[in-house]
Design a protein around this motif. Structure first.
Motif, PDB file in Angstrom:
ATOM      1  N   LEU A 207     -15.117  28.208 -34.989  1.00  0.00           N
ATOM      2  CA  LEU A 207     -15.737  27.382 -36.046  1.00  0.00           C
ATOM      3  C   LEU A 207     -16.510  26.061 -35.655  1.00  0.00           C
ATOM      4  O   LEU A 207     -16.050  25.424 -34.901  1.00  0.00           O
ATOM      5  CB  LEU A 207     -14.511  26.915 -37.058  1.00  0.00           C
ATOM      6  CG  LEU A 207     -13.877  27.941 -37.712  1.00  0.00           C
ATOM      7  CD1 LEU A 207     -12.581  27.763 -38.375  1.00  0.00           C
ATOM      8  CD2 LEU A 207     -14.590  28.805 -38.536  1.00  0.00           C
ATOM      9  N   PRO A 208     -17.651  25.667 -36.245  1.00  0.00           N
ATOM     10  CA  PRO A 208     -18.095  24.427 -35.779  1.00  0.00           C
ATOM     11  C   PRO A 208     -17.415  23.363 -36.186  1.00  0.00           C
ATOM     12  O   PRO A 208     -17.610  22.140 -35.539  1.00  0.00           O
ATOM     13  CB  PRO A 208     -19.417  24.111 -36.946  1.00  0.00           C
ATOM     14  CG  PRO A 208     -19.792  25.570 -37.205  1.00  0.00           C
ATOM     15  CD  PRO A 208     -18.529  26.399 -37.244  1.00  0.00           C
ATOM     16  N   GLU A 209     -16.680  23.436 -37.126  1.00  0.00           N
ATOM     17  CA  GLU A 209     -15.480  22.188 -37.453  1.00  0.00           C
ATOM     18  C   GLU A 209     -14.477  22.026 -36.234  1.00  0.00           C
ATOM     19  O   GLU A 209     -14.172  20.833 -35.908  1.00  0.00           O
ATOM     20  CB  GLU A 209     -14.670  22.537 -38.817  1.00  0.00           C
ATOM     21  CG  GLU A 209     -15.423  22.478 -39.930  1.00  0.00           C
ATOM     22  CD  GLU A 209     -16.144  23.827 -40.229  1.00  0.00           C
ATOM     23  OE1 GLU A 209     -15.958  24.804 -39.479  1.00  0.00           O
ATOM     24  OE2 GLU A 209     -16.768  24.125 -41.174  1.00  0.00           O
ATOM     25  N   THR A 210     -14.351  23.044 -35.641  1.00  0.00           N
ATOM     26  CA  THR A 210     -13.382  22.780 -34.298  1.00  0.00           C
ATOM     27  C   THR A 210     -14.126  22.087 -33.237  1.00  0.00           C
ATOM     28  O   THR A 210     -13.785  21.159 -32.558  1.00  0.00           O
ATOM     29  CB  THR A 210     -13.016  24.223 -33.851  1.00  0.00           C
ATOM     30  OG1 THR A 210     -12.429  24.755 -35.004  1.00  0.00           O
ATOM     31  CG2 THR A 210     -11.771  24.093 -32.831  1.00  0.00           C
ATOM     32  N   SER A 211     -15.679  22.544 -33.245  1.00  0.00           N
ATOM     33  CA  SER A 211     -16.301  21.740 -32.212  1.00  0.00           C
ATOM     34  C   SER A 211     -16.650  20.238 -32.636  1.00  0.00           C
ATOM     35  O   SER A 211     -16.559  19.661 -31.755  1.00  0.00           O
ATOM     36  CB  SER A 211     -17.761  22.408 -32.127  1.00  0.00           C
ATOM     37  OG  SER A 211     -17.760  23.693 -32.076  1.00  0.00           O
ATOM     38  N   GLU A 212     -16.643  20.034 -33.670  1.00  0.00           N
ATOM     39  CA  GLU A 212     -16.572  18.722 -34.059  1.00  0.00           C
ATOM     40  C   GLU A 212     -15.387  17.863 -33.935  1.00  0.00           C
ATOM     41  O   GLU A 212     -15.363  16.680 -33.270  1.00  0.00           O
ATOM     42  CB  GLU A 212     -16.786  18.491 -35.770  1.00  0.00           C
ATOM     43  CG  GLU A 212     -18.138  18.781 -35.931  1.00  0.00           C
ATOM     44  CD  GLU A 212     -18.351  19.206 -37.615  1.00  0.00           C
ATOM     45  OE1 GLU A 212     -17.485  18.598 -38.277  1.00  0.00           O
ATOM     46  OE2 GLU A 212     -19.519  19.513 -37.927  1.00  0.00           O
ATOM     47  N   ALA A 213     -14.205  18.476 -34.114  1.00  0.00           N
ATOM     48  CA  ALA A 213     -12.979  18.096 -33.690  1.00  0.00           C
ATOM     49  C   ALA A 213     -12.749  17.465 -32.230  1.00  0.00           C
ATOM     50  O   ALA A 213     -12.108  16.749 -31.864  1.00  0.00           O
ATOM     51  CB  ALA A 213     -11.779  18.879 -34.132  1.00  0.00           C
ATOM     52  N   PHE A 214     -13.103  18.575 -31.412  1.00  0.00           N
ATOM     53  CA  PHE A 214     -13.094  18.375 -29.914  1.00  0.00           C
ATOM     54  C   PHE A 214     -13.913  17.024 -29.520  1.00  0.00           C
ATOM     55  O   PHE A 214     -13.641  16.423 -28.768  1.00  0.00           O
ATOM     56  CB  PHE A 214     -13.554  19.566 -29.297  1.00  0.00           C
ATOM     57  CG  PHE A 214     -12.347  20.164 -28.689  1.00  0.00           C
ATOM     58  CD1 PHE A 214     -11.401  20.124 -27.841  1.00  0.00           C
ATOM     59  CD2 PHE A 214     -12.271  21.525 -29.516  1.00  0.00           C
ATOM     60  CE1 PHE A 214     -10.052  20.747 -27.863  1.00  0.00           C
ATOM     61  CE2 PHE A 214     -11.208  22.491 -28.851  1.00  0.00           C
ATOM     62  CZ  PHE A 214     -10.196  22.151 -28.149  1.00  0.00           C
ATOM     63  N   ILE A 215     -15.346  16.824 -30.096  1.00  0.00           N
ATOM     64  CA  ILE A 215     -15.776  15.724 -29.888  1.00  0.00           C
ATOM     65  C   ILE A 215     -15.227  14.319 -30.464  1.00  0.00           C
ATOM     66  O   ILE A 215     -15.100  13.418 -29.825  1.00  0.00           O
ATOM     67  CB  ILE A 215     -17.521  15.798 -30.505  1.00  0.00           C
ATOM     68  CG1 ILE A 215     -18.292  17.027 -29.871  1.00  0.00           C
ATOM     69  CG2 ILE A 215     -18.044  14.516 -30.577  1.00  0.00           C
ATOM     70  CD1 ILE A 215     -19.449  17.106 -30.671  1.00  0.00           C
ATOM     71  N   TYR A 216     -14.472  14.423 -31.286  1.00  0.00           N
ATOM     72  CA  TYR A 216     -13.829  13.156 -32.007  1.00  0.00           C
ATOM     73  C   TYR A 216     -12.583  13.199 -30.940  1.00  0.00           C
ATOM     74  O   TYR A 216     -12.468  11.905 -30.670  1.00  0.00           O
ATOM     75  CB  TYR A 216     -13.493  13.559 -33.346  1.00  0.00           C
ATOM     76  CG  TYR A 216     -14.428  13.417 -34.491  1.00  0.00           C
ATOM     77  CD1 TYR A 216     -15.422  12.332 -34.422  1.00  0.00           C
ATOM     78  CD2 TYR A 216     -14.725  14.472 -35.255  1.00  0.00           C
ATOM     79  CE1 TYR A 216     -16.379  12.291 -35.575  1.00  0.00           C
ATOM     80  CE2 TYR A 216     -15.447  14.529 -36.472  1.00  0.00           C
ATOM     81  CZ  TYR A 216     -16.430  13.326 -36.236  1.00  0.00           C
ATOM     82  OH  TYR A 216     -17.447  13.221 -37.375  1.00  0.00           O
ATOM     83  N   LEU A 217     -11.816  14.166 -30.528  1.00  0.00           N
ATOM     84  CA  LEU A 217     -10.981  13.980 -29.561  1.00  0.00           C
ATOM     85  C   LEU A 217     -11.507  13.237 -28.065  1.00  0.00           C
ATOM     86  O   LEU A 217     -10.882  12.272 -27.758  1.00  0.00           O
ATOM     87  CB  LEU A 217     -10.383  15.339 -29.176  1.00  0.00           C
ATOM     88  CG  LEU A 217      -9.057  15.823 -30.064  1.00  0.00           C
ATOM     89  CD1 LEU A 217      -8.729  17.175 -29.667  1.00  0.00           C
ATOM     90  CD2 LEU A 217      -8.034  14.857 -29.521  1.00  0.00           C
ATOM     91  N   ALA A 218     -12.603  13.650 -27.869  1.00  0.00           N
ATOM     92  CA  ALA A 218     -13.434  13.158 -26.564  1.00  0.00           C
ATOM     93  C   ALA A 218     -13.415  11.501 -26.891  1.00  0.00           C
ATOM     94  O   ALA A 218     -13.348  10.755 -25.949  1.00  0.00           O
ATOM     95  CB  ALA A 218     -14.659  13.907 -26.309  1.00  0.00           C
ATOM     96  N   MET A 219     -13.902  11.205 -28.069  1.00  0.00           N
ATOM     97  CA  MET A 219     -14.192   9.659 -28.349  1.00  0.00           C
ATOM     98  C   MET A 219     -12.696   9.166 -28.407  1.00  0.00           C
ATOM     99  O   MET A 219     -12.733   7.946 -28.149  1.00  0.00           O
ATOM    100  CB  MET A 219     -15.031   9.582 -29.606  1.00  0.00           C
ATOM    101  CG  MET A 219     -16.436  10.239 -29.757  1.00  0.00           C
ATOM    102  SD  MET A 219     -17.328   9.541 -27.901  1.00  0.00           S
ATOM    103  CE  MET A 219     -17.034   7.509 -28.351  1.00  0.00           C
ATOM    104  N   ILE A 220     -11.832   9.963 -28.993  1.00  0.00           N
ATOM    105  CA  ILE A 220     -10.465   9.304 -29.226  1.00  0.00           C
ATOM    106  C   ILE A 220      -9.970   8.881 -27.583  1.00  0.00           C
ATOM    107  O   ILE A 220      -9.538   7.558 -27.445  1.00  0.00           O
ATOM    108  CB  ILE A 220      -9.500  10.042 -29.943  1.00  0.00           C
ATOM    109  CG1 ILE A 220      -9.771  10.016 -31.278  1.00  0.00           C
ATOM    110  CG2 ILE A 220      -7.969   9.647 -29.528  1.00  0.00           C
ATOM    111  CD1 ILE A 220      -8.948  11.020 -32.013  1.00  0.00           C
ATOM    112  N   ARG A 221     -10.116   9.787 -26.838  1.00  0.00           N
ATOM    113  CA  ARG A 221      -9.717   9.314 -25.329  1.00  0.00           C
ATOM    114  C   ARG A 221     -10.598   8.312 -24.648  1.00  0.00           C
ATOM    115  O   ARG A 221      -9.981   7.440 -24.105  1.00  0.00           O
ATOM    116  CB  ARG A 221      -9.791  10.901 -24.572  1.00  0.00           C
ATOM    117  CG  ARG A 221      -9.259  10.846 -23.151  1.00  0.00           C
ATOM    118  CD  ARG A 221      -9.315  12.048 -22.595  1.00  0.00           C
ATOM    119  NE  ARG A 221      -8.571  11.843 -21.356  1.00  0.00           N
ATOM    120  CZ  ARG A 221      -8.859  11.854 -20.123  1.00  0.00           C
ATOM    121  NH1 ARG A 221     -10.250  11.263 -20.147  1.00  0.00           N
ATOM    122  NH2 ARG A 221      -8.252  11.574 -19.038  1.00  0.00           N
ATOM    123  N   ILE A 222     -11.839   8.296 -25.202  1.00  0.00           N
ATOM    124  CA  ILE A 222     -12.499   7.405 -24.395  1.00  0.00           C
ATOM    125  C   ILE A 222     -12.155   5.896 -24.851  1.00  0.00           C
ATOM    126  O   ILE A 222     -11.978   4.924 -24.123  1.00  0.00           O
ATOM    127  CB  ILE A 222     -14.138   7.395 -24.489  1.00  0.00           C
ATOM    128  CG1 ILE A 222     -14.659   8.795 -24.074  1.00  0.00           C
ATOM    129  CG2 ILE A 222     -14.770   6.291 -24.439  1.00  0.00           C
ATOM    130  CD1 ILE A 222     -15.923   9.099 -24.332  1.00  0.00           C
TER     131      ILE A 222
END
Length: 267
Positions: free
Chosen positions: A246-261
């Motif tokens: 799902l594209p929504e899951t792709s978006e969630a992983f990008i937000y996760l990457a930014m959370i980690r940063i």
């Protein structure tokens, strides 16, 4: 003792993040059986998947069962927890840098990435980049921090994707109250897009074009910052391709990457 991985949160980072990451219900009253799995272990497992790019089933055995980890990730994605935490850390990150909690300028760009072989939904061909897969439409501020991301099929034009992602940004309310300018590249050029931004968002679109006579690398005003953000994604193997159904899951992983940063900067 569990093995320590480079993707793990430190004790300080977990203490900073944990109070924001979990509530069993919207009213704060826990229901059902008490949670027995360590939240720290759950978060470390999710960040391991993000950083190392493994499948959920490929999680090392010293993490909680993959089914448990995935259930938490899916719940946080669907109920808006990931996005809410991202937005809170975004504001804190700006304040720590001595900036207003609202940016005044944004940069929009897109990145086409290949999809894994088993992905069939929302997949297209970007003729300009010669990539079959999906397109990440990204909106950042001048610090390079992501406000909103939209993942579509790769054949969605920049202007259409730009409209959709900027509408998501506009819904952030007070966080974008000071915005007046959006910097873009030539893919967004055109009077209809400019007029739409003025009429709908009350924001001005500025196009920065690469000089025609230029050869090799050219540092373009404002636009280089979004390329830096795309470069940050290279640290996370799960983002090297689009592996998500799902594209929504792709978006969630990008937000996760930014959370980690951001959590690494804040704690």
């Amino acid at each position: 003792m569990s093995k320590v991985y480079p993707s793990d949160l430190t004790a300080e980072q977990f203490a900073f993040l944990s109070t924001r990451f979990f509530l069993d219900t919207s009213d704060g009253a826990p229901r059902g059986r008490p949670r027995t799995t360590s939240l720290w272990a759950i978060l470390n497992a999710i960040f391991y998947v993000l950083c190392e790019g493994c499948t959920w089933r490929g999680l090392p055995g010293d993490f909680p069962p993959w089914q448990t980890v995935y259930t938490y990730f899916r719940r946080w994605k669907k109920d808006g927890t990931l996005l809410a935490i991202h937005d809170e850390l975004y504001v804190l990150s700006r304040l720590v840098e001595g900036r207003s909690n609202s940016p005044s300028e944004l940069i929009v760009d897109s990145q086409s990435v290949k999809t894994a072989t088993m992905i069939a939904d929302e997949v297209g061909y970007d003729g300009a980049k010669r990539v079959k897969g999906r397109k990440r439409h990204l909106t950042i501020d001048t610090l390079g921090l992501v406000l909103r991301v939209l993942v579509t099929a790769a054949d969605v034009p920049e202007r259409e994707g730009g409209k959709r992602v900027l509408q998501k940004v506009k819904q952030m309310g007070a966080t974008v109250r000071r915005v007046h300018t959006v910097w873009v590249d030539g893919g967004y050029d055109g009077a209809p897009f400019y007029q739409w931004a003025i009429d709908t968002l009350r924001w001005v679109i500025w196009v920065v074009l690469r000089p025609e006579a230029a050869q090799g690398f050219v540092l373009l005003k404002k636009r280089w910052k979004v390329e830096r953000t795309f470069g940050w994604f290279n640290r996370y193997r799960r983002l090297s391709k689009d592996y998500e159904v799902l594209p929504e899951t792709s978006e969630a992983f990008i937000y996760l990457a930014m959370i980690r940063i951001m959590v690494r900067r804040l704690a």
